[in-house]
Design an enzyme around this catalytic site. Structure first.
Site, PDB file in Angstrom:
ATOM      1  N   ARG A 264      68.688   1.333  -9.758  1.00 38.06           N
ATOM      2  CA  ARG A 264      67.112   0.755  -9.297  1.00 38.06           C
ATOM      3  C   ARG A 264      66.291   0.920 -10.332  1.00 38.06           C
ATOM      4  O   ARG A 264      65.403  -0.083 -10.698  1.00 38.06           O
ATOM      5  CB  ARG A 264      66.828   0.972  -7.860  1.00 38.06           C
ATOM      6  CG  ARG A 264      65.849   2.142  -7.922  1.00 38.06           C
ATOM      7  CD  ARG A 264      65.568   2.387  -6.521  1.00 38.06           C
ATOM      8  NE  ARG A 264      66.900   2.882  -5.683  1.00 38.06           N
ATOM      9  CZ  ARG A 264      67.259   2.370  -4.651  1.00 38.06           C
ATOM     10  NH1 ARG A 264      66.831   1.097  -4.272  1.00 38.06           N
ATOM     11  NH2 ARG A 264      68.285   2.767  -3.857  1.00 38.06           N
ATOM     12  N   CYS A 335      72.044 -17.743  11.741  1.00 38.43           N
ATOM     13  CA  CYS A 335      71.898 -17.764  12.829  1.00 38.43           C
ATOM     14  C   CYS A 335      72.377 -16.236  13.395  1.00 38.43           C
ATOM     15  O   CYS A 335      73.264 -15.892  13.704  1.00 38.43           O
ATOM     16  CB  CYS A 335      73.233 -18.700  13.270  1.00 38.43           C
ATOM     17  SG  CYS A 335      73.243 -18.727  15.226  1.00 38.43           S
TER      18      CYS A 335
HETATM   19  C1  LIG Z   1      74.376   4.149  -6.304  1.00 39.39           C
HETATM   20  C2  LIG Z   1      74.469   5.154  -7.098  1.00 39.39           C
HETATM   21  C3  LIG Z   1      73.534   5.302  -8.164  1.00 39.39           C
HETATM   22  C4  LIG Z   1      72.485   4.434  -8.390  1.00 39.39           C
HETATM   23  O1  LIG Z   1      71.517   4.719  -7.315  1.00 39.39           O
HETATM   24  P1  LIG Z   1      69.743   4.088  -7.683  1.00 39.39           P
HETATM   25  O2  LIG Z   1      69.131   4.516  -6.545  1.00 39.39           O
HETATM   26  O3  LIG Z   1      70.230   2.744  -7.634  1.00 39.39           O
HETATM   27  O4  LIG Z   1      69.608   4.830  -8.902  1.00 39.39           O
HETATM   28  C5  LIG Z   1      74.005   6.375  -9.058  1.00 39.39           C
HETATM   29  N1  LIG Z   1      75.181   7.064  -8.922  1.00 39.39           N
HETATM   30  C6  LIG Z   1      75.857   6.991  -7.939  1.00 39.39           C
HETATM   31  C7  LIG Z   1      77.006   7.727  -7.926  1.00 39.39           C
HETATM   32  C8  LIG Z   1      75.693   6.008  -7.118  1.00 39.39           C
HETATM   33  O5  LIG Z   1      76.732   5.877  -6.234  1.00 39.39           O
END
Ligand SMILES: *Cc1c(COP(=O)(O)O)cnc(C)c1O
Length: 412
Positions: A264, A335
């Site tokens: 993110r 829905c």
């Molecule tokens: C989902 C995930 C991330 C990324 O998480 P963010 O909150 O998007 O930064 C990084 N490493 C692993 C192993 C993940 O499962």
């Protein structure tokens, strides 16, 4: 007065995208992705967690800007390869708690390192690919996350290996090449929590007592979804990790690179979801604004009660009166009564204040570049919507709209 959130993408560009590609659509801003990557340049390796936004063109941007890639499925490995990442170096890491036969064949063929999340994975890879490069994902035995559904550690988490000692003895037994240790905890901006994570990492590294090349701090870097959310201080975050790495490095007498694995943080703020108002409905004394996107497109509010800042653009360039606001609930076309974007974690709906709008005006969901398009589905038989990338004021369609025929073709 409540702080306003500025649109990351120029209104002029949003309107031209709408004119060419129609609504609904996702728009991403190149420059924001680049800006976010640069903020992390102190880390030795930035590994993009592509599940947050897995469009091949976004992956290509990551590659060009020097990031490496994390893949959590066979499909994500294929995407990474298509985007130009190579298998036999440290470009791609496969992270999961399971590995199926097809994926196993692929990682062996392309020599893709795997980040081990279960004892079963060690046995599977060990039997057919001795010397395979592996990481070990350790459950630190405590957890965190922005929501209980995103908790990534502790006894209620399915992620990572619980019995580190057993994992290590099996890795040795099968002659696997352990190159790195990994812990992914939604650490947020809480530095005391972060210190706990680092301490757990130091403890694990000393327990394992093997020379390794990498340590990954995982993902989970927060972004300010709300206007008053605290921003993370990358400098202090990096400093705390660097100190731990130094400690481990000295004890194990080896050079260790610090990886970070954000999803993110790199893409959330670069993206918006553009929708059109299809109905303004009065239900007793509540106003529902119904738009042409649902939780099949953006699921975070319905799934986690996640907040996305919402703004409005008028269809006809009329000035929206920001003084006289109306209180509304924003919902979609599905829905399903839970198809509401303004809902809390306990599913309770709430109202937001927006300028007085008309049918055909546009509702914009901010900060939807991560876990937006990549979490979309065809629920209610609604086709996937286009993704547009804006770079230097030029619009590029990086995914076209799915047709209804394409959607049905699997069944015909
Ligand atoms: C989902 C995930 C991330 C990324 O998480 P963010 O909150 O998007 O930064 C990084 N490493 C692993 C192993 C993940 O499962």
């Amino acid at each position: 007065m409540k702080k306003l959130k500025k649109l990351i993408i120029k209104k002029k560009n949003i309107l031209s995208a709408i004119k060419i590609y129609k609504t609904p659509l996702w728009i991403y801003d190149y420059k924001t992705i680049k800006k976010q990557i640069l903020k992390l340049k102190k880390f030795d390796i930035i590994r993009f967690a592509q599940k947050s936004c897995s469009n091949i063109h976004i992956l290509k941007i990551m590659k060009k800007l020097g990031a490496k890639i994390d893949a959590v499925s066979l499909g994500e490995i294929e995407r990474a390869l298509k985007a130009g990442f190579k298998g036999n170096c440290n470009d791609i890491v496969y992270t999961s708690d399971i590995i199926d036969t097809q994926t196993l064949k692929k990682v062996v063929l392309h020599k893709i390192p795997i980040n081990i999340g279960s004892i079963d994975m060690i046995k599977k890879i060990g039997k057919i690919s001795p010397n395979h490069k592996v990481w070990l994902r350790i459950n630190p035995k405590f957890g965190d996350g922005h929501n209980k559904k995103t908790n990534t550690g502790g006894k209620n988490s399915k992620h990572g290996v619980w019995n580190t000692q057993l994992a290590i003895s099996l890795i040795q037994k099968y002659n696997l090449n352990l190159i790195g240790l990994h812990m992914h905890i939604g650490s947020g901006a809480d530095y005391n929590h972060l210190k706990k994570v680092c301490y757990a990492m130091i403890k694990s590294a000393l327990l394992i007592n093997k020379k390794i090349s990498f340590i990954s701090a995982g993902g989970g870097l927060p972004i300010p979804y709300k206007t008053n959310d605290k921003k993370i201080n990358i400098k202090s975050y990096h400093k705390i990790w660097k100190k731990s790495i130094k400690n481990i490095s000295e004890t194990l007498k080896c050079k260790i690179k610090l990886e970070i694995e954000p999803g993110r943080f790199l893409v959330a703020q670069s993206g918006i979801l553009v929708s059109k108002i299809e109905s303004i409905k009065i239900v007793k004394n509540q106003t529902f604004i119904l738009v042409n996107v649902g939780f099949n497109d953006l699921i975070r509010p319905a799934l986690y009660g996640s907040y996305h800042y919402i703004s409005v653009i008028s269809k006809d360039n009329r000035k929206l009166n920001t003084l006289k606001k109306i209180k509304v609930v924003i919902g979609g076309p599905l829905c399903e009564s839970g198809d509401i974007f303004t809902q809390k974690e306990n599913s309770e709906i709430y109202t937001i204040k927006i300028p007085k709008v008309k049918l055909g005006d546009y509702i914009i969901f901010h900060d939807t570049g991560a876990y937006g398009a990549s979490m979309s589905s065809n629920y209610n038989s609604r086709p996937l919507i286009p993704e547009i990338l804006i770079k230097k004021n030029v619009l590029n369609q990086i995914r076209r709209r799915q047709t209804i025929n394409e959607m049905l073709s699997l069944e015909i």
